[in-house]
Design an enzyme around this catalytic site. Structure first.
Site, PDB file in Angstrom:
ATOM      1  N   HIS A 118      -1.876   1.083   7.091  1.00 16.40           N
ATOM      2  CA  HIS A 118      -2.284   1.245   5.697  1.00 16.40           C
ATOM      3  C   HIS A 118      -2.307   2.732   5.353  1.00 16.40           C
ATOM      4  CE1 HIS A 118      -4.105   0.201   1.907  1.00 16.40           C
ATOM      5  NE2 HIS A 118      -5.190   0.881   2.157  1.00 16.40           N
TER       6      HIS A 118
ATOM      7  N   CYS B 128       0.807  -1.215   0.000  1.00 13.63           N
ATOM      8  CA  CYS B 128       0.000   0.000   0.000  1.00 13.63           C
ATOM      9  C   CYS B 128       0.842   1.268   0.000  1.00 13.63           C
ATOM     10  CB  CYS B 128      -0.961  -0.003   1.180  1.00 13.63           C
ATOM     11  SG  CYS B 128      -0.183   0.228   2.800  1.00 13.63           S
TER      12      CYS B 128
ATOM     13  N   ASP C  34      -7.736   4.768  -3.031  1.00 10.01           N
ATOM     14  CA  ASP C  34      -6.930   3.686  -2.448  1.00 10.01           C
ATOM     15  C   ASP C  34      -6.709   2.646  -3.540  1.00 10.01           C
ATOM     16  OD1 ASP C  34      -5.738   1.653  -1.056  1.00 10.01           O
ATOM     17  OD2 ASP C  34      -7.283   1.479   0.488  1.00 10.01           O
TER      18      ASP C  34
END
Length: 294
Positions: free
Chosen positions: A108, A69, A123
């Site tokens: 994250h 991520c 995202d």
């Protein structure tokens, strides 16, 4: 030198991008998740994950790799800023099914984007079944249907929670009926939290300790499972350890179809190349410690 043209070529985006509007954001967000895998293979082939922008660009764009991520969403943040978007990095705490709670530490990275006074959450690197294909409106309580299911953001004081209502998995190969890789818990209406976050802006330095933890701690999910996941027009595909799964979304039937099989060691490289378009420089050592749930 990082440049947008190379990135656009990497994701196969050839449309106009002169205006930082919602339509362009949706297009490049979807192209990113369809072409750049969510993968932590660096941890399992003798490499290190770093948050240097030039390093990430060379890895993902020029070396045709994916990333976790922090890597992929940092790259996407750079792209958005180059295009003139008003965006901010946020940190989240992911939900852990094994503990039935959110992780105690930030784990994250996501992006808040402001367009014409409206806020959105981008995202491009959560991966597997909970990957959003397009940005979500930062509105509390609104159902936002996408291919993987219905996503919903809820504001609870200063904390926002993202949850997803999905579909039941239908495993086509009965040998995998008891696989630890398939969500077994029955939740209310197949709804489960994904992560929680505040709107406090973060810098890259905020994620340095987290990145170190994820790639070195023996209890980390990433040190216990080698993961490579890529979204497809009909679902997604993922290789975890030696288990390869192709998932096809069937919303009209209320299920996700899972085709699962075990890949021999001598075919792992072929799968990575053929299904994920990855070619590793170093040899991958697959791992799937079943004690650590996704």
């Amino acid at each position: 030198m990082m440049n947008l043209e190379e990135y656009f070529q990497r994701i196969g985006f050839y449309g106009p991008y002169g205006k930082p509007d919602l339509a362009t954001l949706k297009l490049i967000h979807k192209q990113h998740v369809m072409t750049i895998p969510f993968e932590n293979l660096s941890i399992h082939c003798g490499e290190r994950i770093t948050l240097d922008f030039e390093f990430i660009f060379n890895k993902i764009v020029r070396s045709s790799r994916g990333g976790v991520c922090c890597e992929s969403n940092l790259l996407f943040t750079w792209v958005l800023k180059e295009l003139g978007y008003n965006c901010t990095i946020l940190s989240t705490r992911c939900f852990k099914s094994i503990n039935n709670d959110f992780s105690p530490m930030d784990s994250h990275l996501i992006i808040k984007v402001i367009i014409d006074g409206m806020a959105y959450i981008a995202d491009v690197s959560f991966g597997v079944a909970c990957q959003i294909w397009e940005p979500l409106e930062l509105i509390s309580g609104k159902d936002q249907p996408q291919a993987a299911g219905v996503f919903r953001l809820s504001e609870k004081g200063e904390v926002w929670v993202l949850e997803k209502t999905g579909r039941k998995p239908r495993i086509m190969n009965p040998d995998f009926d008891k696989s630890s890789l398939v969500e077994k818990k029955h939740t209310r209406n197949n709804t489960k939290p994904m992560y929680c976050f505040t709107l406090v802006p973060r810098g890259v330095d905020h994620f340095l300790e987290m990145t170190q933890h994820l790639q070195t701690d023996p209890s980390s999910l990433f040190t216990n499972k080698s993961i490579c996941s890529l979204q497809t027009p009909t679902g997604f595909r993922v290789l975890i350890g030696w288990t390869y799964t192709e998932v096809n979304f069937k919303p009209e039937e209320g299920v996700d179809l899972l085709e699962m099989k075990t890949i021999p060691d001598d075919e792992v490289e072929q799968i990575l190349g053929g299904k994920f378009h990855l070619k590793l420089v170093n040899k991958l050592v697959p791992i799937n410690n079943k004690a650590h749930a996704l």
